[in-house]
Design a protein around this motif. Structure first.
Motif, PDB file in Angstrom:
ATOM      1  N   ASN A  29       0.845  -1.187   0.000  1.00  0.00           N
ATOM      2  CA  ASN A  29       0.000   0.000   0.000  1.00  0.00           C
ATOM      3  C   ASN A  29       0.885   1.244   0.000  1.00  0.00           C
ATOM      4  N   PRO A  30       1.144   1.840  -1.176  1.00  0.00           N
ATOM      5  CA  PRO A  30       2.071   2.981  -1.260  1.00  0.00           C
ATOM      6  C   PRO A  30       1.523   4.229  -0.596  1.00  0.00           C
ATOM      7  N   GLY A  70       5.646   3.138   2.015  1.00  0.00           N
ATOM      8  CA  GLY A  70       4.320   2.549   2.144  1.00  0.00           C
ATOM      9  C   GLY A  70       4.281   1.499   3.231  1.00  0.00           C
ATOM     10  N   THR A  71       3.182   0.781   3.274  1.00  0.00           N
ATOM     11  CA  THR A  71       3.014  -0.303   4.228  1.00  0.00           C
ATOM     12  C   THR A  71       2.685  -1.588   3.481  1.00  0.00           C
ATOM     13  N   GLY A  72       2.953  -2.683   4.117  1.00  0.00           N
ATOM     14  CA  GLY A  72       2.652  -3.983   3.532  1.00  0.00           C
ATOM     15  C   GLY A  72       2.912  -5.059   4.564  1.00  0.00           C
ATOM     16  N   GLU A  99      10.743  14.457   2.903  1.00  0.00           N
ATOM     17  CA  GLU A  99       9.383  14.585   3.427  1.00  0.00           C
ATOM     18  C   GLU A  99       8.666  13.240   3.435  1.00  0.00           C
ATOM     19  N   LYS A 100       8.840  12.463   2.365  1.00  0.00           N
ATOM     20  CA  LYS A 100       8.183  11.151   2.293  1.00  0.00           C
ATOM     21  C   LYS A 100       8.689  10.218   3.393  1.00  0.00           C
ATOM     22  N   ILE A 101       9.994  10.241   3.617  1.00  0.00           N
ATOM     23  CA  ILE A 101      10.554   9.379   4.656  1.00  0.00           C
ATOM     24  C   ILE A 101      10.093   9.823   6.038  1.00  0.00           C
ATOM     25  N   THR A 102      10.088  11.135   6.278  1.00  0.00           N
ATOM     26  CA  THR A 102       9.652  11.662   7.577  1.00  0.00           C
ATOM     27  C   THR A 102       8.196  11.294   7.853  1.00  0.00           C
TER      28      THR A 102
END
Length: 247
Positions: A29-30, A70-72, A99-102
């Motif tokens: 799930n991105p 994301g998550t998975g 920002e995405k990593i934070t």
């Protein structure tokens, strides 16, 4: 798995291949896929404008930036994961990557999820100047409030990523023969006019100097990650695993 069947050498992998390797099929799930880099300092280059270069990589690689977050599920357990892609501008870290990593770290903190950070980067992105360097502190600050993260170093990992949050994991592991450094061999030799010893920036040498907790080949990596999270209490043992543990 992009491993030479004759010598066992680990070849490069894209971030999408990494997701396929580590995350259970159909569970990815991105997050924040719509975030794209602008040109905050109006970086000018005679070769190619920064914005045009970003557009070119987006078409070529099929990603919006040099990281996927994301998550998975990993062996049936939900995890938060961030995988950098060296194919996209050398996996360099600009403001969007930071920002995405934070956001991923903060999400994992709030949801009490185990966190995996896969590093493959040339460091901070020079086209964004000091804004890219600020990401080092931003991500490191987010990790300060998080407990039990696993950092995985793959070939190559250098620069500001290695120098900041890359070394802040509770567990730090590397793939065999991964090239890991702050500055590359050529840059060091040109700057200091000194020869860098062969093999001094390879995972095996750095492991013996105490930089990593372990070096794990790709084949058992997914299972090892699952067991590490068991040890840290993120995953309750299943009935079968309880039986195996008792045995």
């Amino acid at each position: 798995m992009n491993i030479c069947e004759h010598c066992g050498y680990h070849l490069k992998m894209s971030s999408s291949d990494r997701i396929e390797l580590l995350i259970d099929s159909g569970t990815w799930n991105p997050m924040d896929e719509d975030m794209v880099s602008l040109d905050p300092i109006e970086f000018h280059s005679e070769e190619e404008p920064y914005k045009d270069r970003i557009d070119s990589y987006q078409r070529k690689i099929g990603l919006t930036e040099a990281v996927q977050t994301g998550t998975g599920q990993l062996n049936g357990r939900l995890v938060a994961i961030r995988i950098m892609d060296f194919q996209f501008m050398g996996g360099s870290m600009g403001s969007v990557v930071g920002e995405k990593i934070t956001r991923l770290v903060e999400y994992a903190t709030n949801q009490l999820l185990p966190l995996i950070l896969v590093c493959a980067s040339g460091g901070a992105r020079m086209q964004e100047g000091s804004l890219s360097l600020m990401q080092m502190a931003k991500i490191s600050s987010a990790l300060y409030n998080y407990q039990t993260s696993i950092i995985l170093f793959i070939f190559p990992s250098t620069g500001g990523v290695t120098a900041s949050f890359g070394m802040l994991g509770d567990i730090i592991i590397a793939e065999p023969n991964a090239y890991i450094a702050f500055a590359g061999k050529r840059v060091i030799e040109q700057t200091l006019n000194k020869t860098v010893p062969e093999g001094s920036q390879v995972a095996e040498y750095l492991f013996h100097k105490g930089l990593f907790d372990s070096i794990i080949p790709r084949n058992p990596l997914k299972q090892v990650l699952s067991e590490l999270f068991h040890l840290h209490g993120f995953f309750p043992l299943t009935q079968n695993e309880k039986s195996t543990s008792r045995a």
